[in-house]
Design a protein around this motif. Structure first.
Motif, PDB file in Angstrom:
ATOM      1  N   LEU A 249       3.543   1.739  16.107  1.00  0.00           N
ATOM      2  CA  LEU A 249       4.462   1.794  14.964  1.00  0.00           C
ATOM      3  C   LEU A 249       5.422   2.996  14.952  1.00  0.00           C
ATOM      4  CD1 LEU A 249       5.291   0.541  12.158  1.00  0.00           C
ATOM      5  CD2 LEU A 249       3.734   2.211  11.186  1.00  0.00           C
ATOM      6  N   PRO A 250       4.929   4.246  15.065  1.00  0.00           N
ATOM      7  CA  PRO A 250       5.882   5.366  14.997  1.00  0.00           C
ATOM      8  C   PRO A 250       6.963   5.289  16.076  1.00  0.00           C
ATOM      9  CG  PRO A 250       3.624   6.154  14.851  1.00  0.00           C
ATOM     10  CD  PRO A 250       3.543   4.702  15.215  1.00  0.00           C
TER      11      PRO A 250
ATOM     12  N   THR B 229      -5.257   3.755   6.613  1.00  0.00           N
ATOM     13  CA  THR B 229      -3.873   3.346   6.368  1.00  0.00           C
ATOM     14  C   THR B 229      -3.294   2.580   7.545  1.00  0.00           C
ATOM     15  OG1 THR B 229      -3.665   5.344   5.047  1.00  0.00           O
ATOM     16  CG2 THR B 229      -1.659   4.143   5.450  1.00  0.00           C
ATOM     17  N   LEU B 230      -4.041   1.552   7.983  1.00  0.00           N
ATOM     18  CA  LEU B 230      -3.558   0.711   9.076  1.00  0.00           C
ATOM     19  C   LEU B 230      -2.966  -0.560   8.483  1.00  0.00           C
ATOM     20  CD1 LEU B 230      -6.653   1.052  11.419  1.00  0.00           C
ATOM     21  CD2 LEU B 230      -4.554   2.391  11.452  1.00  0.00           C
ATOM     22  N   MET B 231      -2.034  -1.177   9.231  1.00  0.00           N
ATOM     23  CA  MET B 231      -1.494  -2.461   8.793  1.00  0.00           C
ATOM     24  C   MET B 231      -2.507  -3.535   9.176  1.00  0.00           C
ATOM     25  SD  MET B 231       2.445  -1.963  10.013  1.00  0.00           S
ATOM     26  CE  MET B 231       1.987  -1.626  11.692  1.00  0.00           C
TER      27      MET B 231
ATOM     28  N   GLU C 214      10.703  16.970  10.955  1.00  0.00           N
ATOM     29  CA  GLU C 214      11.098  16.176  12.112  1.00  0.00           C
ATOM     30  C   GLU C 214       9.914  15.340  12.563  1.00  0.00           C
ATOM     31  OE1 GLU C 214      13.934  15.765  13.832  1.00  0.00           O
ATOM     32  OE2 GLU C 214      14.961  16.827  12.232  1.00  0.00           O
TER      33      GLU C 214
ATOM     34  N   THR D  74       3.245  10.230  18.976  1.00  0.00           N
ATOM     35  CA  THR D  74       4.568  10.855  19.012  1.00  0.00           C
ATOM     36  C   THR D  74       4.520  12.257  19.620  1.00  0.00           C
ATOM     37  OG1 THR D  74       4.202  11.648  16.774  1.00  0.00           O
ATOM     38  CG2 THR D  74       5.406   9.588  16.985  1.00  0.00           C
TER      39      THR D  74
ATOM     40  N   ARG E  97       7.934   2.399  17.519  1.00  0.00           N
ATOM     41  CA  ARG E  97       8.732   1.225  17.180  1.00  0.00           C
ATOM     42  C   ARG E  97       9.818   1.584  16.175  1.00  0.00           C
ATOM     43  NH1 ARG E  97       6.697  -4.289  14.106  1.00  0.00           N
ATOM     44  NH2 ARG E  97       8.297  -5.635  14.977  1.00  0.00           N
ATOM     45  N   LEU E  98       9.445   2.425  15.201  1.00  0.00           N
ATOM     46  CA  LEU E  98      10.410   2.826  14.180  1.00  0.00           C
ATOM     47  C   LEU E  98      11.534   3.671  14.786  1.00  0.00           C
ATOM     48  CD1 LEU E  98       7.952   3.608  11.264  1.00  0.00           C
ATOM     49  CD2 LEU E  98       9.634   1.778  11.331  1.00  0.00           C
ATOM     50  N   ARG E  99      11.290   4.226  15.964  1.00  0.00           N
ATOM     51  CA  ARG E  99      12.360   4.967  16.643  1.00  0.00           C
ATOM     52  C   ARG E  99      13.114   4.081  17.620  1.00  0.00           C
ATOM     53  NH1 ARG E  99       9.490  10.322  18.897  1.00  0.00           N
ATOM     54  NH2 ARG E  99       8.466  10.962  16.979  1.00  0.00           N
TER      55      ARG E  99
ATOM     56  N   ARG F 170      -2.465   6.950  16.271  1.00  0.00           N
ATOM     57  CA  ARG F 170      -1.100   6.699  15.800  1.00  0.00           C
ATOM     58  C   ARG F 170      -0.378   8.016  15.523  1.00  0.00           C
ATOM     59  NH1 ARG F 170      -0.976   3.507  10.470  1.00  0.00           N
ATOM     60  NH2 ARG F 170      -1.814   5.492   9.758  1.00  0.00           N
ATOM     61  N   ALA F 171      -1.127   9.012  14.983  1.00  0.00           N
ATOM     62  CA  ALA F 171      -0.506  10.306  14.720  1.00  0.00           C
ATOM     63  C   ALA F 171      -0.177  11.030  16.029  1.00  0.00           C
ATOM     64  CB  ALA F 171      -1.433  11.162  13.859  1.00  0.00           C
TER      65      ALA F 171
ATOM     66  N   GLN G 210      13.714  -1.794   8.196  1.00  0.00           N
ATOM     67  CA  GLN G 210      12.450  -1.701   8.944  1.00  0.00           C
ATOM     68  C   GLN G 210      11.274  -1.792   7.980  1.00  0.00           C
ATOM     69  OE1 GLN G 210      13.159   2.056  10.922  1.00  0.00           O
ATOM     70  NE2 GLN G 210      13.407   1.061  12.903  1.00  0.00           N
TER      71      GLN G 210
ATOM     72  N   ASN H 112       0.193   4.352   0.630  1.00  0.00           N
ATOM     73  CA  ASN H 112       0.027   5.211   1.801  1.00  0.00           C
ATOM     74  C   ASN H 112       0.845   4.702   2.978  1.00  0.00           C
ATOM     75  OD1 ASN H 112      -1.570   7.304   0.901  1.00  0.00           O
ATOM     76  ND2 ASN H 112      -3.473   6.164   1.190  1.00  0.00           N
ATOM     77  N   LEU H 113       0.870   3.374   3.153  1.00  0.00           N
ATOM     78  CA  LEU H 113       1.679   2.814   4.246  1.00  0.00           C
ATOM     79  C   LEU H 113       3.163   3.067   3.993  1.00  0.00           C
ATOM     80  CD1 LEU H 113      -0.132  -0.529   5.161  1.00  0.00           C
ATOM     81  CD2 LEU H 113       0.385   1.343   6.700  1.00  0.00           C
TER      82      LEU H 113
ATOM     83  N   LEU I 187       7.581   8.873   6.231  1.00  0.00           N
ATOM     84  CA  LEU I 187       7.349  10.028   7.109  1.00  0.00           C
ATOM     85  C   LEU I 187       8.015   9.831   8.466  1.00  0.00           C
ATOM     86  CD1 LEU I 187       5.491  12.630   6.985  1.00  0.00           C
ATOM     87  CD2 LEU I 187       3.916  11.323   8.383  1.00  0.00           C
ATOM     88  N   TYR I 188       7.956   8.608   8.978  1.00  0.00           N
ATOM     89  CA  TYR I 188       8.549   8.335  10.278  1.00  0.00           C
ATOM     90  C   TYR I 188       9.996   7.871  10.151  1.00  0.00           C
ATOM     91  CZ  TYR I 188       4.001   8.958  12.423  1.00  0.00           C
ATOM     92  OH  TYR I 188       2.819   9.503  12.862  1.00  0.00           O
ATOM     93  N   ARG I 189      10.594   8.126   8.986  1.00  0.00           N
ATOM     94  CA  ARG I 189      12.016   7.861   8.760  1.00  0.00           C
ATOM     95  C   ARG I 189      12.394   6.405   8.979  1.00  0.00           C
ATOM     96  NH1 ARG I 189      14.706  12.789   9.940  1.00  0.00           N
ATOM     97  NH2 ARG I 189      13.440  14.445   9.095  1.00  0.00           N
ATOM     98  N   ALA I 190      11.562   5.497   8.524  1.00  0.00           N
ATOM     99  CA  ALA I 190      11.885   4.081   8.668  1.00  0.00           C
ATOM    100  C   ALA I 190      13.087   3.743   7.789  1.00  0.00           C
ATOM    101  CB  ALA I 190      10.690   3.229   8.266  1.00  0.00           C
TER     102      ALA I 190
ATOM    103  N   VAL J 149       6.172  16.192  13.463  1.00  0.00           N
ATOM    104  CA  VAL J 149       5.074  16.337  12.506  1.00  0.00           C
ATOM    105  C   VAL J 149       4.405  14.974  12.332  1.00  0.00           C
ATOM    106  CG1 VAL J 149       4.474  16.854  10.125  1.00  0.00           C
ATOM    107  CG2 VAL J 149       6.209  18.206  11.280  1.00  0.00           C
ATOM    108  N   SER J 150       3.084  14.940  12.413  1.00  0.00           N
ATOM    109  CA  SER J 150       2.361  13.695  12.166  1.00  0.00           C
ATOM    110  C   SER J 150       1.359  13.897  11.042  1.00  0.00           C
ATOM    111  CB  SER J 150       1.620  13.234  13.419  1.00  0.00           C
ATOM    112  OG  SER J 150       2.503  12.586  14.282  1.00  0.00           O
ATOM    113  N   PHE J 151       1.028  12.805  10.394  1.00  0.00           N
ATOM    114  CA  PHE J 151       0.192  12.870   9.197  1.00  0.00           C
ATOM    115  C   PHE J 151      -0.974  11.911   9.347  1.00  0.00           C
ATOM    116  CE2 PHE J 151      -1.037  12.833   4.833  1.00  0.00           C
ATOM    117  CZ  PHE J 151      -0.426  13.921   4.221  1.00  0.00           C
TER     118      PHE J 151
ATOM    119  N   TRP K 296       8.933  -5.004   8.484  1.00  0.00           N
ATOM    120  CA  TRP K 296       7.686  -4.687   9.180  1.00  0.00           C
ATOM    121  C   TRP K 296       6.554  -4.304   8.234  1.00  0.00           C
ATOM    122  CZ3 TRP K 296      10.402  -1.260  13.379  1.00  0.00           C
ATOM    123  CH2 TRP K 296      11.208  -2.104  14.179  1.00  0.00           C
TER     124      TRP K 296
ATOM    125  N   LEU L 153       3.768   6.507   4.965  1.00  0.00           N
ATOM    126  CA  LEU L 153       3.776   6.605   6.423  1.00  0.00           C
ATOM    127  C   LEU L 153       5.141   6.203   6.982  1.00  0.00           C
ATOM    128  CD1 LEU L 153       1.623   7.027   8.800  1.00  0.00           C
ATOM    129  CD2 LEU L 153       1.817   4.562   9.038  1.00  0.00           C
TER     130      LEU L 153
ATOM    131  N   ASP M 259       0.835  -1.191   0.000  1.00  0.00           N
ATOM    132  CA  ASP M 259       0.000   0.000   0.000  1.00  0.00           C
ATOM    133  C   ASP M 259       0.884   1.260   0.000  1.00  0.00           C
ATOM    134  OD1 ASP M 259      -1.729   2.034   0.523  1.00  0.00           O
ATOM    135  OD2 ASP M 259      -2.545   1.203   2.373  1.00  0.00           O
TER     136      ASP M 259
END
Lengths: 287, 272
Positions: free
Chosen positions: B113-114, B100-102, B89, B165, B116-118, B161-162, A188, A174-175, A181-184, B92-94, A192, A178, A172
């Motif tokens: 998720l956000p 747009t969920l997994m 940075e 963070t 986890r990615l950090r 989720r937005a 990752q 959009n994913l 946006l979160y700098r994956a 900012v969230s979107f 994931w 996303l 997807d």
């Protein structure tokens, strides 16, 4: 509720549905789903037995079911050993196809260059009939077993590769945005997002590859030929044909069919267990 | 006067959070999506980007999010720490138009998720994830999968989720467009309550005049082909705004004026 309602002249339909309900109480839907095909099987076997006996068909043309069952039991030492050989080749090829197919699909998804360099040749390998390649493979390999393994691998490998590659590409957007946006990181995003998203595609590939691995193991043995202790079901099948031992031929055929069906069920079960919580394909429609 | 319209733009807030300086964006197919768009977003504002389709409002939002660089012009963050590439940075969230969920992950894992990615573990993230879920009223649905939720609930998960963070700037791209009106009104109210409580800055893309007037402290009307700022107007009705605001004359006047501005913007746009 139904007791309170005035009983109108609908007794005919209600007795009909009552009969159906009574049938439903005795036979659950699951039981019916098993029972009907089994009954059908016995019916067919009975007709077959009657036809062979009634028309005195010689066993080297069409053996009766009883004769085939006898052959299955009597020749089990030979057929069982051959089955083990065929299963070994099938599953080794399937496992190698899964590992190789997934690894190559991931590689392709990570680099356009790798895709351009490799994918066309994977396609060429796939579209060339395996029977036509097998003589060459036999020349170049040290043993027939290895040759059979390579043949089965070539055939089973492609559906895993192409399906997984397709799945890894179909994430997807959009994913993906996303994750960006979160700098994956690349890894990752791969582990994931891309790989979980590709799982349904991979599992569809697995189901195709499971069946093809068995078919290829048999076809390759037809083409390669093998003898002695290392021979699989395909060789025993050909051998039975040469010796006009048709009951044994049928017995070998039954073993192959059953194996194929079991592989299909096993891969379907794996697929269902992995997807049942989230994927549309594993869900019952609620309407 | 409850409503001010100044085509030249609002007087710039003292310290804008983000400034677009003559930003243009040309897509690879040659479409000029944005032309010389300049806009200052002040801290704590609730700004709606309102306009016909093709006016570049989503493009502008994505550029602010750092998804795709502008073809020319620049993006300034006077008060924030930003790297040289101008990428937003994580503050900012979107929120996308779709949830747009997994689908393979539970509600908890999606909100995690956000973090986890950090590199924040599932356990370490627990209090933040639960807090975000509580904000949107979904604390009881941690273990549910997205398919088990209604459209409105999925969007709430997306918002949680937005929020997890703790962003300073929340970018929302027509987040409620696919929802029914009753659910949309409810989410509008909940979003406003959260905004008043936490004082984020929100940029909200919409094509609904009513939604933009109800939510925003300021509406930027955009014209299409090429996308540009057409009118920049403030909605000077006090918060908190509730359902009674929807029936007030102030609201009606604002809607009519925003609608007129949108009509004028449509007339100024090259027809689709």
């Amino acid at each position: 509720m139904s007791e309170i309602l005035p009983a109108p002249a609908s007794s005919a339909t209600s007795s009909g549905s009552g009969f159906r309900r009574a049938l439903g109480l005795v036979f659950s839907p699951t039981l019916v789903r098993i029972l009907v095909p089994v009954l059908m099987l016995f019916l067919l076997l009975a007709v077959w037995q009657w036809y062979v006996v009634a028309h005195k068909v010689p066993p080297y043309i069409l053996p009766s079911p009883v004769l085939v069952a006898n052959a299955l039991v009597k020749d089990w030492p030979i057929l069982g050993a051959a089955l083990v050989v065929t299963l070994k080749i099938t599953f080794t090829a399937l496992i190698l196809a899964l590992v190789g197919g997934v690894a190559l699909a991931i590689l392709i998804s990570q680099s356009k260059w790798v895709e351009l360099a490799i994918y066309p040749y994977a396609v060429i390998l796939q579209v060339t009939p395996i029977v036509a390649i097998s003589p060459l493979i036999i020349i170049y390999t040290p043993s027939t077993q290895v040759a059979l393994l390579i043949c089965a691998w070539i055939v089973a490998f492609f559906p895993v590769l192409s399906n997984t590659a397709q799945g890894l590409k179909s994430t997807d957007h959009n994913l993906l945005n996303l994750f960006e946006l979160y700098r994956a990181s690349r890894w990752q995003t791969l582990f994931w997002l891309r790989i979980p998203a590709a799982l349904p595609y991979f599992l569809a590939g697995l189901r195709i590859a499971g069946g093809l691995a068995l078919i290829a193991a048999v076809v390759a043995e037809f083409a390669a030929g093998s003898a002695g202790s290392g021979s699989g079901l395909a060789f025993r099948l050909l051998e039975a044909q040469f010796r006009l031992n048709i009951p044994r031929l049928f017995a070998a055929l039954i073993l192959l069919s059953v194996t194929g069906v079991l592989i299909f069920f096993a891969t379907s079960l794996v697929s269902h267990l992995l997807l049942r919580k989230w994927h549309e394909s594993a869900l019952r429609r609620e309407n | 006067m409850t409503f001010t319209a100044s085509p030249a733009g609002m007087p710039a807030p003292a310290r804008p959070l983000v400034s677009l300086r003559s930003v243009s964006k040309t897509f690879s197919n040659g479409t000029l999506a944005l032309e010389h768009m300049s806009l200052d977003i002040g801290q704590g504002e609730f700004v709606s980007l309102l306009g016909p389709s093709g006016c570049g409002k989503s493009t502008a939002l994505r550029i602010i999010a750092g998804l795709g660089a502008p073809s020319s012009g620049s993006l300034d963050w006077p008060t924030s720490m930003h790297d040289a590439t101008g990428k937003a940075e994580p503050e900012v969230s979107f929120v996308f138009q779709e949830p747009t969920l997994m689908p393979w992950a539970t509600v908890y894992e999606n909100v995690w998720l956000p973090l986890r990615l950090r590199g924040i573990s599932k356990k370490a993230a627990a209090s933040d994830v639960r807090e975000a879920l509580a904000m949107v009223g979904l604390e009881k649905f941690e273990t549910a999968y997205p398919r088990e939720l209604s459209g409105g609930m999925k969007m709430r998960v997306s918002i949680a989720r937005a929020l997890v963070t703790r962003p300073r700037l929340l970018l929302m791209d027509e987040p409620f467009a696919a929802l029914d009106e009753i659910t949309r009104f409810k989410l509008n109210n909940d979003l406003l309550t959260l905004w008043e409580k936490f004082g984020w800055t929100v940029i909200f893309v919409t094509h609904s005049v009513f939604e933009s007037v109800y939510l925003s402290s300021r509406i930027v009307v955009m014209a299409a082909r090429p996308g540009r700022v057409f009118t920049d107007m403030g909605v000077e009705a006090p918060y908190p705004r509730g359902d009674e605001f929807r029936t007030s004359t102030v609201y009606n006047d604002c809607c009519r004026q925003a609608s007129d501005a949108l009509d004028a913007a449509m007339n100024a746009s090259v027809p689709a």
